[in-house]
Enzyme design. Sequence first.
Site, PDB file in Angstrom:
ATOM      1  CG  HIS A 101       5.085   7.087  -0.711  1.00 16.44           C
ATOM      2  ND1 HIS A 101       4.141   8.060  -0.536  1.00 16.44           N
ATOM      3  CD2 HIS A 101       4.596   5.992  -0.093  1.00 16.44           C
ATOM      4  CE1 HIS A 101       3.122   7.578   0.181  1.00 16.44           C
ATOM      5  NE2 HIS A 101       3.374   6.311   0.461  1.00 16.44           N
ATOM      6  NE  ARG A 156       5.160   1.643  -2.576  1.00 18.30           N
ATOM      7  CZ  ARG A 156       5.285   2.060  -1.316  1.00 18.30           C
ATOM      8  NH1 ARG A 156       4.767   1.337  -0.325  1.00 18.30           N
ATOM      9  NH2 ARG A 156       5.928   3.169  -1.031  1.00 18.30           N
ATOM     10  CD  GLU A 203       0.753   0.088   2.901  1.00 13.99           C
ATOM     11  OE1 GLU A 203       1.803   0.537   3.381  1.00 13.99           O
ATOM     12  OE2 GLU A 203       0.425   0.279   1.713  1.00 13.99           O
TER      13      GLU A 203
HETATM   14  C1  3PY Z   1       5.078   1.615   4.706  1.00  9.62           C
HETATM   15  O1  3PY Z   1       5.919   1.386   5.595  1.00  9.62           O
HETATM   16  O2  3PY Z   1       3.946   2.046   4.916  1.00  9.62           O
HETATM   17  C2  3PY Z   1       5.447   1.393   3.324  1.00  9.62           C
HETATM   18  O3  3PY Z   1       4.615   1.485   2.468  1.00  9.62           O
HETATM   19  C3  3PY Z   1       6.865   1.067   3.015  1.00  9.62           C
HETATM   20  O4  3PY Z   1       7.242   1.587   1.802  1.00  9.62           O
HETATM   21 MG    MG Z   2       2.837   2.385   3.047  1.00 10.10          MG
END
Ligand code: 3PY
Ligand code: MG
Length: 254
Positions: free
Chosen positions: A48, A73, A149
């Site tokens: 991002h 990243r 995530e």
């Molecule tokens: C998230 O919170 O999804 C992230 O990837 C943090 O950068």
């Molecule tokens: Mg993320």
Amino acid sequence: MSMRPNSLWEIWANGQAASNCWLNTPSAYVAELIAHQGWDSVTVDLQHGMIGMEDAYAMVTAISTTDCVPLVRVPWNDPAQIMRALDAGAYGIIAPMINNRQECEAFVGACRYAPEGYRSVGPNRALLYGGSSYLDKANRTIVIFAMIETVEGLAHLESICETPGLDGVLIGPSDLGLSMGREAKSNQTDPEVVEAIEHILKTAKETGKKTAIFNSDVTYAREMAEKGFDLVTAASDTGMIRNGAELLKELKGH
Ligand code: 3PY
Ligand code: MG
């Protein structure tokens, strides 16, 4: 000559949590400025934010005017991008959205030279930064984090954590929240997401992996370090600029 050590390993050997700052701005100068503040590591975010690979080269070089550890990243779990970031001198790679063991094995393989992986040889700037033993020592020096995530990543957490060669997992609270049908935000207080975060922390520790989490609040980041996370992001360049811009309210008196 030996390879420049990665000071994150030393911090962890001393039982401490590393402080990390996130970089979203495509600027070598901003990267250098933040690296000089004394963070243990900074993360150049290619997923991002606005940073391209060319920017990342200059940023990693600027960061290496200090002892701060340069992490990258990558935009996706893509071996081509991972190898370029490593050859530029990244001392840590963070891969987003690792959902299962197979994806994790592909990630680890891209980061490690044979026989542990399939990283292609051509370290270029990494050799200048890391020193002449880079090829021999890179596999044990560079830190690699798989991001957990998604609910799929949660479902396969144990097998991801058990992947040989993986150093740690990094929690992305916004994507994790969204994937669980909860709010997409950092510094999570939603009980369901907090429970998932604690489950990830515990499972990763049980399998001997390092644990990291993204946060955008210093108090929350300190709490995460106290809970046992090994690396906590506490701020970002863009967050600092936004906070600084609040001064305008003072000037205007509201
Ligand atoms: C998230 O919170 O999804 C992230 O990837 C943090 O950068
Ligand atoms: Mg993320």
